[in-house]
Motif scaffolding. Structure first.
Motif, short mmCIF file in Angstrom:
data_model
loop_
_atom_site.label_atom_id
_atom_site.label_comp_id
_atom_site.label_asym_id
_atom_site.label_seq_id
_atom_site.Cartn_x
_atom_site.Cartn_y
_atom_site.Cartn_z
N ARG A 468 0.84 -1.20 0.00
CA ARG A 468 0.00 0.00 0.00
C ARG A 468 0.88 1.25 0.00
O ARG A 468 1.82 1.34 0.79
N ASP A 476 -7.56 1.87 -2.02
CA ASP A 476 -7.82 0.48 -2.43
C ASP A 476 -7.93 0.32 -3.95
O ASP A 476 -8.42 -0.70 -4.44
N LYS A 502 -3.41 3.88 -0.97
CA LYS A 502 -4.07 4.12 0.32
C LYS A 502 -4.50 5.59 0.43
O LYS A 502 -4.66 6.13 1.52
#
Length: 699
Positions: A468, A476, A502
């Motif tokens: 991430r 996401d 993220k």
């Protein structure tokens, strides 16, 4: 098959297993919205009408079984040449995987599994169904520990032509009963023998009989004794070993009478009073037939026999010649018959020689077919050709999870003797069925997880790696993937990496309240936030000085805020228009002349109660200006302390201020002069008043 809608109802998701006759897939029943297992018949059997008929009948018989330890069969169908059975999908592992991972198992766990298998067999036998292929691969263990037996009735569907084509007996030779190995009809007690082997393997981590070929293993089932379980694993209780010894008797009459009887024995074998019971014994009776080798019978004519049959003719002819020596000359009419006889004998000799030559050519020697399953194709081809046989080209290629790429999955005529030069058909592995990776960049991470999960690729087994990072994309969202779009991969071993957003980087919201507007702008810029002029709102305030921040929105101090977020502030425009100010000039002397005193001043007004104006150290008489702000219908006051002792308190109301001056003077002499307590009216020097206001502002 992956992605195919079988029967317009079952969406094939991924392949989860397979055997010699069928492949098993995980599928989704779109009608009932549930996962199922679909067993699809291999293509080489789809044209055997007798096999298909028995396959359907036995599958339908198995569908009649309803037991918590039996995999339920939901549907049987056909689509074109595809014959399939739809079964209950069990989330878990098969017993073979558990044995490979952590055998030998503890006795209580092995017995618990065996009890449930025996219960399932008892239910099947009562419904006149014999399994005939009990082995760990056909026993599923759910995540809740429930044992499920699968593949009921399928082995019975094999025809004699199928056995001839494959060159093997259906079933797993390591779990054969002796009567199964002999090829005679097998009954319920054959399943109990196989269950005994499964229990043996769970407790010892090994099979009772091993060999270089299936035939050698089958012969051991018939002729040899196995190593007793407690010799392999001394921790096995004697009572549990007794169950195995009884279930694996070669004489079926010495085994348990039924699966129910074996289940009852398993239920009680771990009771404390049975753990050390005497070892079970049996009467030594050999009910197995001796193995005999039958000589081959051939219809060939030996040359010796032919010469023996020709000998009487030759002898008679010689005797006639001897008689002719002493006899009178015969008439010339005898020469012609003698010529005919001679020519006839020559022709007969040529015919016999040709017949013997033809038999010799037709009598091709037999050779043993080498067992090449699981060997590399090049090595298998060399072994077959070295044996005087030929590989049928092209070889059949199939995907396989178990067999490596370019290794032999199966062969025809295995472990048989055939004529030299015969063709051997090989099925060769193309390796696991490969999938093509989709392009997930720009898509939500959950979409990729769901689609890959249908192929058995999950984060839990560490096949999906997620990194991430901060980015401008929605949280996401997949930014990068490895492997790339369009690359082929093996679902069993692939590792797929995703770089996932993220969101934008966050910072801790600074506290702007109480800062000047210019200071607030600097803080907002330092934290990479946005404060536009349109988002600066002014309003009157008693509590805050002009151009100082009153409040901030929408984020509170220390909230996590995405960089680049817009904020708004409310800034003081000063007191309201109806507010009034009053200036107290406090003239105060030290308690004793020439000595130091500490002066403390507290005020109360529209800005708050008991606000600290500040403390000062004085050695002589000084004047301190204190400004208070009043709202309508309120009052303000100042309180003076010297050397921590209360000196005096002075109040003034909004109405008094409206009628009088906005300045008053309070005088506090030393202790030797008593204060009058009355305010002294007078003017205050402008510089003194300004100094007092600056000091007040600093406080």
């Amino acid at each position: 098959m992956i992605g195919h809608d079988l029967g317009g109802r079952y969406e094939i998701l991924t392949r989860i297993g397979g055997g010699g006759m069928a492949l098993v897939y995980k599928a989704h029943d779109v009608l009932l919205n549930r996962n199922v297992a679909v067993k699809v018949l291999r293509q080489q059997f789809v044209h055997d009408e007798e096999f298909i008929r028995r396959f359907r009948r036995e599958a339908q018989s198995a569908a009649a079984l309803s037991h918590p330890n039996v995999v339920s069969i939901y549907d049987v169908g056909q689509e074109d040449d595809t014959h399939y059975i739809v079964m209950e999908y069990v989330e878990g592992h098969n017993l073979n995987e558990i044995i490979q991972e952590r055998a030998p198992l503890q006795a209580d766990e092995a017995v618990r599994i065996a009890v449930q298998i025996a219960d399932a067999l008892d239910h099947a036998h009562q419904n006149h169904i014999i399994h005939r292929d009990i082995k760990p691969h056909n026993i599923l263990i759910g995540k809740n520990g429930r044992v499920k037996v699968t593949d009921f009735g399928i082995a019975r569907a094999v025809t004699s032509s199928t056995i001839t084509q494959t060159g093997s007996v259906i079933g797993s030779v390591h779990y054969f009963s002796p009567e199964h190995a002999k090829g005679v009809n097998t009954g319920e007690k054959s399943d109990l023998y196989s269950l005994g082997i499964v229990l043996y393997q769970m407790l010892t981590a090994k099979l009772p009989f091993l060999g270089e070929s299936p035939i050698s293993v089958a012969l051991k089932h018939l002729q040899e004794d196995f190593e007793e379980p407690r010799i392999v694993n001394p921790h096995i209780p004697q009572s549990v070993e007794n169950v195995i010894l009884k279930a694996m008797r070669k004489n079926m009459h010495e085994r348990y009478a039924s699966a129910h009887e074996m289940q009852l024995d398993l239920d009680s074998c771990l009771r404390p009073d049975r753990l050390n019971e005497p070892k079970i014994t049996f009467t030594a009776v050999n009910d197995m037939e001796e193995t005999r080798v039958m000589p081959a019978i051939r219809g060939e004519v030996r040359p010796e026999a032919a010469s023996e049959r020709a000998e009487p003719v030759a002898t008679t002819h010689a005797a006639a010649e001897r008689d002719d020596l002493g006899a009178k000359p015969e008439p010339k009419g005898w020469k012609k018959p003698l010529t005919v006889v001679g020519v006839t004998l020559v022709v007969l000799a040529l015919i016999i020689w040709g017949f013997l030559w033809l038999i010799d050519k037709l009598d091709v020697p037999e050779v043993e077919v080498p067992f090449v399953v699981e060997k590399p194709l090049d090595e298998a081809r060399r072994m077959i050709e070295d044996a005087g046989l030929k590989v049928e080209d092209p070889v059949i290629r199939e995907h396989s999870k178990e067999i490596p790429l370019d290794h032999v999955i199966s062969q025809t005529k295995a472990n048989l003797r055939v004529k030299q030069g015969s063709l051997i058909e090989l099925t060769v592995s193309d390796g696991p069925e490969l999938e093509v990776l989709k392009d997930y960049v720009g898509k939500p991470l959950q979409t990729a997880i769901d689609e890959l999960g249908a192929l058995g690729i999950t984060e839990q087994n560490k096949q999906i790696i997620i990194e991430r990072v901060f980015s401008e994309e929605t949280p996401d969202t997949i930014l990068q993937q490895t492997p790339n779009e369009g690359e082929e991969f093996n679902p069993e071993s692939v590792e797929i990496s995703f770089m996932v957003s993220k969101g934008r980087e966050t910072v801790e919201m600074p506290n702007l309240i109480g800062n000047s507007l210019s200071e607030a702008r600097d803080l907002v810029k330092a934290f990479e936030l946005v404060l536009e002029d349109a988002d600066i709102l002014y309003e009157p305030s008693y509590l805050h000085q002009k151009d100082y921040v009153i409040s901030q929105d929408p984020f509170e101090p220390k909230d996590k805020v995405t960089k680049g977020s817009k904020i708004s502030v409310r800034v003081s425009s000063g007191p309201p228009e109806d507010a009034k100010e009053h200036h107290f000039n406090i003239v105060i002397s030290p308690a004793e002349a020439g000595k130091t005193s500490e002066i403390r001043i507290v005020y109360s007004d529209a800005r708050g109660e008991d606000v600290e104006w500040g403390k000062r150290q004085i050695t002589s008489t000084q004047t301190f200006p204190v400004t208070v702000v009043l709202a309508p219908d309120t009052e303000a006051s100042v309180t003076v302390y010297r050397d921590k002792q209360f000196i005096d308190r002075k109040s003034i109301t909004y109405e008094e201020l409206a009628q009088g001056t906005n300045t008053s003077t309070l005088t506090f002499p030393g202790d030797d002069v008593q204060p009058t307590g009355e305010p002294v009216q007078g003017e205050v020097d402008e510089s003194d008043e300004q100094t007092g206001e600056e000091e007040q502002q600093q406080q």
